[in-house]
Design a protein around this motif. Structure first.
Motif, PDB file in Angstrom:
ATOM      1  N   SER A   1      52.942  46.592  43.537  1.00 20.22           N
ATOM      2  CA  SER A   1      53.852  45.440  44.351  1.00 20.22           C
ATOM      3  C   SER A   1      54.413  44.594  43.375  1.00 20.22           C
ATOM      4  CB  SER A   1      52.651  44.693  44.831  1.00 20.22           C
ATOM      5  OG  SER A   1      52.022  45.452  45.832  1.00 20.22           O
TER       6      SER A   1
ATOM      7  N   GLN B   1      48.528  45.947  42.602  1.00 17.12           N
ATOM      8  CA  GLN B   1      48.865  44.930  42.097  1.00 17.12           C
ATOM      9  C   GLN B   1      50.173  45.461  41.222  1.00 17.12           C
ATOM     10  OE1 GLN B   1      45.292  43.782  40.150  1.00 17.12           O
ATOM     11  NE2 GLN B   1      45.525  41.684  40.889  1.00 17.12           N
TER      12      GLN B   1
ATOM     13  N   SER C   1      42.730  48.504  43.665  1.00 15.42           N
ATOM     14  CA  SER C   1      43.300  46.977  43.482  1.00 15.42           C
ATOM     15  C   SER C   1      44.446  46.893  42.317  1.00 15.42           C
ATOM     16  CB  SER C   1      42.139  46.250  43.524  1.00 15.42           C
ATOM     17  OG  SER C   1      41.121  46.183  44.587  1.00 15.42           O
TER      18      SER C   1
ATOM     19  N   LEU D   1      43.502  38.762  45.889  1.00 14.47           N
ATOM     20  CA  LEU D   1      42.372  39.697  45.863  1.00 14.47           C
ATOM     21  C   LEU D   1      41.010  39.163  46.546  1.00 14.47           C
ATOM     22  CD1 LEU D   1      42.080  41.090  42.137  1.00 14.47           C
ATOM     23  CD2 LEU D   1      42.988  42.121  44.281  1.00 14.47           C
TER      24      LEU D   1
ATOM     25  N   ASP E   1      50.791  40.141  46.345  1.00 16.68           N
ATOM     26  CA  ASP E   1      49.527  40.972  46.014  1.00 16.68           C
ATOM     27  C   ASP E   1      49.174  41.029  44.442  1.00 16.68           C
ATOM     28  OD1 ASP E   1      49.426  42.513  48.326  1.00 16.68           O
ATOM     29  OD2 ASP E   1      51.559  43.272  48.294  1.00 16.68           O
ATOM     30  N   ALA E   2      50.266  40.518  43.721  1.00 11.97           N
ATOM     31  CA  ALA E   2      50.000  40.675  42.254  1.00 11.97           C
ATOM     32  C   ALA E   2      48.733  39.753  41.648  1.00 11.97           C
ATOM     33  CB  ALA E   2      51.201  40.183  41.443  1.00 11.97           C
TER      34      ALA E   2
END
Length: 259
Positions: free
Chosen positions: A77, A74, A70, A142, A138-139
């Motif tokens: 991206s 991040q 994940s 989640l 995306d940063a």
């Protein structure tokens, strides 16, 4: 050009934008922008939902020591987003057009102030002739704030701006009755939302695993969006003039319509 179409959302996936070495394909980006420019000249407003930021970030950073998937996504991206926008900005500029970036999480589409802010932003950009380029943030997105994939984001954007068409560009020509590489597989030209075509996806997936954004997801999103009275297409993004041909009602890809 179809006079009934005034607003279109175009979603382009990573498999369209990259080659087998996971490098961003400049000619594909340019052809995509060229077609948007054709629609622009016909007073058709376009929102582009573009994947590719993670791959663009990988081009910059290469391999990383970050073990957590994940966090790695991040980071890739976050690095790749400005790189993708630099590509788009430069190409749109060549066509005398302007673009803007809109990043969002799933929570931004919940009823309330966030959703209204999204509407205001899109409408403001479109009123100024600016092409919004949307992507998942995306940063920061989640778990619960993540979209299933950018197909879902594109569907939500299409509903948000009252689009007349949603075009999902993939690396296949549409929905097939089996795996696209099988000689006896036939492309399905039109699907109504009550048609049971999910079996075709099961046949297609027997030969390969499906990741985030696979055909099963595209089928689900296409039916969902078509049920909102937004005709939706799944088509090959590397096919020449694919967007313009769809808007001109040529038989391209698979069209999804409400029952």
């Amino acid at each position: 050009m179809n006079d009934d179409i005034k607003r279109v959302v175009v979603k382009v996936g990573t498999n369209v934008l990259t080659n087998k070495d996971n490098r961003i394909l400049g000619p594909v980006l340019r052809e995509l922008v060229r077609q948007i420019a054709v629609l622009y000249e016909e007073d058709i407003l376009v929102v582009l939902v573009s994947s590719g930021s993670a791959m663009a970030g990988m081009e910059v950073l290469g391999d990383t020591d970050i073990k957590d998937k994940s966090i790695r996504r991040q980071v890739y991206s976050a690095v790749g987003q400005p790189r993708m926008m630099r590509h788009y900005y430069s190409i749109f500029h060549d066509y005398g057009m302007r673009c803007a970036q809109i990043l969002a999480t799933k929570r931004d589409f919940d009823i309330g102030k966030h959703r209204q802010n999204m509407i205001n932003c899109y409408e403001g950009l479109l009123s100024e002739g600016v092409i919004p380029i949307a992507n998942e943030d995306d940063a920061v997105s989640l778990t619960m704030s993540m979209f299933t994939d950018n197909d879902e984001l594109a569907s939500l954007v299409a509903e948000l701006i009252d689009a007349d068409r949603l075009i999902i560009l993939s690396d296949t020509d549409g929905l097939y009755t089996g795996h696209p590489d099988d000689d006896d597989s036939i492309k399905v030209s039109e699907v109504k939302t009550n048609d049971n075509v999910e079996q075709y996806v099961q046949e297609s997936n027997k030969k390969e695993g499906e990741g985030r954004g696979g055909m099963a997801s595209k089928l689900r999103i296409a039916k969902f969006t078509a049920n909102k009275d937004i005709p939706t297409y799944i088509a090959n993004g590397k096919r020449e003039n694919v967007i313009v041909d769809i808007i001109n009602n040529k038989e391209v890809g698979t069209k999804f319509i409400s029952a």
